[in-house]
Enzyme design. Structure first.
Site, PDB file in Angstrom:
ATOM      1  N   LYS A 184     -11.055  -4.135   8.629  1.00 25.44           N
ATOM      2  CA  LYS A 184     -11.767  -3.632   7.456  1.00 25.44           C
ATOM      3  C   LYS A 184     -10.793  -3.611   6.294  1.00 25.44           C
ATOM      4  O   LYS A 184      -9.880  -2.797   6.237  1.00 25.44           O
ATOM      5  CB  LYS A 184     -12.329  -2.226   7.688  1.00 25.44           C
ATOM      6  CG  LYS A 184     -13.259  -1.783   6.547  1.00 25.44           C
ATOM      7  CD  LYS A 184     -13.494  -0.305   6.506  1.00 25.44           C
ATOM      8  CE  LYS A 184     -12.414   0.456   5.786  1.00 25.44           C
ATOM      9  NZ  LYS A 184     -12.327   0.161   4.323  1.00 25.44           N
ATOM     10  N   GLU A 258      -1.107   6.131  10.986  1.00 21.17           N
ATOM     11  CA  GLU A 258       0.070   6.267  10.111  1.00 21.17           C
ATOM     12  C   GLU A 258      -0.435   6.841   8.801  1.00 21.17           C
ATOM     13  O   GLU A 258      -1.177   6.196   8.086  1.00 21.17           O
ATOM     14  CB  GLU A 258       0.765   4.921   9.936  1.00 21.17           C
ATOM     15  CG  GLU A 258       2.166   5.052   9.347  1.00 21.17           C
ATOM     16  CD  GLU A 258       2.141   5.060   7.823  1.00 21.17           C
ATOM     17  OE1 GLU A 258       2.237   6.165   7.246  1.00 21.17           O
ATOM     18  OE2 GLU A 258       2.026   3.985   7.234  1.00 21.17           O
ATOM     19  N   CYS A 292       4.345   4.668   1.546  1.00 15.69           N
ATOM     20  CA  CYS A 292       4.374   5.842   2.418  1.00 15.69           C
ATOM     21  C   CYS A 292       5.784   6.328   2.729  1.00 15.69           C
ATOM     22  O   CYS A 292       6.006   7.529   2.889  1.00 15.69           O
ATOM     23  CB  CYS A 292       3.627   5.540   3.709  1.00 15.69           C
ATOM     24  SG  CYS A 292       4.274   4.123   4.634  1.00 15.69           S
ATOM     25  N   GLU A 391       2.449  15.001  -0.671  1.00 15.41           N
ATOM     26  CA  GLU A 391       2.677  13.598  -1.003  1.00 15.41           C
ATOM     27  C   GLU A 391       1.975  13.287  -2.321  1.00 15.41           C
ATOM     28  O   GLU A 391       0.746  13.335  -2.412  1.00 15.41           O
ATOM     29  CB  GLU A 391       2.148  12.689   0.106  1.00 15.41           C
ATOM     30  CG  GLU A 391       2.465  11.232  -0.133  1.00 15.41           C
ATOM     31  CD  GLU A 391       1.976  10.329   0.982  1.00 15.41           C
ATOM     32  OE1 GLU A 391       2.666   9.341   1.291  1.00 15.41           O
ATOM     33  OE2 GLU A 391       0.908  10.608   1.551  1.00 15.41           O
TER      34      GLU A 391
END
Length: 489
Positions: A184, A258, A292, A391
């Protein structure tokens, strides 16, 4: 901007890849791609609906249950992967340009990081050739044959920020293991995986082994919840990862997640600051901090805090903020207006909570168009502040003072995340001893590195499982023990 009507095939621009064929979307719905640098539309792409999702799942299911792919030897799958790698390699310049135009990655950054996708295909092609998918172990009655078999149909859900390198990790490992897959693609960067599909068609990958659609959140949920999907590999936000984990529990589907990080770079008191910052700085706000593993917290000895702040801010102040297509640009735009406003909100919160703004802020660098945020540095940041805990996914770095090694470990581990980190010292064994105390899955000594043969993943809210290395292949395998009696004499 590249003229994609000629650079991309009509298949990649207008279709999905399902069951080895290029097919039109069922609904005809389309999504417009907007340049983060200009705020101008430059292409529209098809979006999948529930019918397209079911078609892709059904194709992958048939290919796994009835097709040749899972029955091939590792060496045979390796041959396909090696040819696929070479096809993709020829398209790296195009993929770099797409990374820049779709999501605003500076072209120099894109050209530097894209080869990691190739090395990941190369690694898993080689590993499939040599991996021991079966071994024999002695038992009381004879021996057991321990088999490692593909888990089945894998749903691979990629993020927008680094689609090609991340989806390469997933596709290469899954195919090496013998799985069939449904990818996807994110609507923000839909073209990378479709180019891989075009390469798969060129090398004759069996029908249904690789299926690629572009879809939004609802269709992603449909994919995750399908009982014909045996394994889910997702890279993205914590909230979505948690939802996927809950959905997978209902049928105990295998999951790799993740989910991002808040990585700490620890400078020890003996560090040579110029060499340490030369190694560290490119990883503090790469791609405007939208990676990330960005090292967004710099931990400095209290006695050297102001020295670190001054030296780091001077380096950042010289980085060019601007058009990501220009080779000297180091900081480009963030993805869109929502992301820009989110990052600015964190900056304002940092100021309101008492952190010292050293550089940048909520300005846009003077650009009339584009989703720009000035590179921003905070000093005297305390570990409990929002900008030290959450984050931000933008070009914002916090510098935190610490008192001693135990204090540095406490601060580094005092977030919900545990993805990456780094330690800088003139004594590498001292740095290693500290690294062993950090709750993170990926830690560099005197630098940050990505390697296809090394596992990547995180502790705590940074996820579950690992990608890369043997561990990345094993994530797509089930283990079966078959007990064999001693042959009659």
């Amino acid at each position: 901007m590249t003229e994609y009507s000629t650079a991309l095939s009509s298949n990649v621009r207008s279709r999905f890849f399902i069951n080895g064929e290029w097919v039109l979307s069922h609904s005809g719905a389309r999504h417009v791609l907007i340049s983060p640098a200009t705020e101008e539309p430059f292409m529209s792409v098809p979006l999948a609906d529930s019918v397209d999702v079911e078609r892709a799942i059904a194709a992958a299911r048939r290919a796994f249950d009835s097709g040749p792919w899972p029955k091939l030897s590792g060496a045979e799958r390796s041959g396909y992967l090696k040819r696929l790698t070479e096809e993709i390699r020829q398209r790296l310049p195009l993929l770099a340009q797409l990374w820049t135009d779709q999501v605003g990655a500076p072209i120099t950054f894109a050209n530097g990081l894209l080869p990691t996708g190739i090395t990941r295909f190369e690694f898993f092609a080689s590993l499939a050739e040599t991996f021991e998918f079966e071994d024999a172990r002695p038992t009381r009655r004879g021996h057991a044959r321990v088999r490692r078999e593909p888990v089945g149909v894998a749903a691979l859900i990629a993020p927008w920020n680094a689609t090609f390198p991340i989806v390469s990790h997933k596709i290469a490992a899954a195919l090496a293991a013998g799985c069939t897959v449904v990818v996807k693609s994110p609507p923000e960067s839909p073209l990378d995986a479709l180019i891989i599909a075009e390469c798969a068609a060129a090398v004759g990958l069996p029908p249904g082994v690789l299926n690629v659609i572009t879809a939004g959140r609802d269709e992603g949920a449909q994919l995750v919840q399908s009982r014909d999907v045996d394994k889910i590999s997702f890279t993205g936000s914590v909230a979505t990862g948690q939802w996927i984990a809950r959905a997978a529990v209902d049928r105990l589907a295998r999951v790799t997640l993740e989910l991002g990080g808040k990585s700490a770079a620890i400078l020890l008191d003996d560090v040579d600051l110029p060499s340490a910052l030369a190694a560290l700085t490119p990883f503090t706000m790469p791609f405007s901090g939208q990676i990330c593993f960005a090292q967004t917290r710099i931990l400095a000895p209290r006695a050297r805090h102001d020295e670190v702040v001054s030296a780091y801010a001077e380096i950042i102040s010289k980085l060019k903020l601007g058009d990501p297509r220009e080779t000297d640009t180091r900081i480009g735009p963030v993805l869109n207006a929502v992301q820009r406003d989110r990052v600015r909100g964190y900056i304002e919160q940092g100021i309101s909570e008492g952190a010292q703004l050293v550089l940048g802020g909520t300005g846009n660098g003077g650009f009339g168009k584009g989703y720009f945020v000035e590179p921003t540095v905070f000093a005297h940041v305390t570990p409990d502040t929002t900008i030290a805990q959450q984050e931000i996914f933008g070009p914002v770095v916090s510098i935190l003072p610490y008192d001693d090694i135990d204090d540095a470990v406490r601060i580094a581990n005092d977030t919900p995340y545990g993805l990456s980190g780094s330690v800088y010292s003139s004594d590498v064994e001292r740095a290693y001893a500290l690294a062993c105390r950090i709750q993170a899955g990926h830690i560099g000594i005197n630098g940050v590195e990505l390697a296809a043969n090394v596992p990547f993943g995180g502790y705590k809210l940074s996820g579950v499982g690992r990608e890369g290395g043997r561990e990345g292949l094993e994530a797509y395998l089930e283990t079966k023990a078959v007990f064999m009696p001693t042959a009659a004499g």
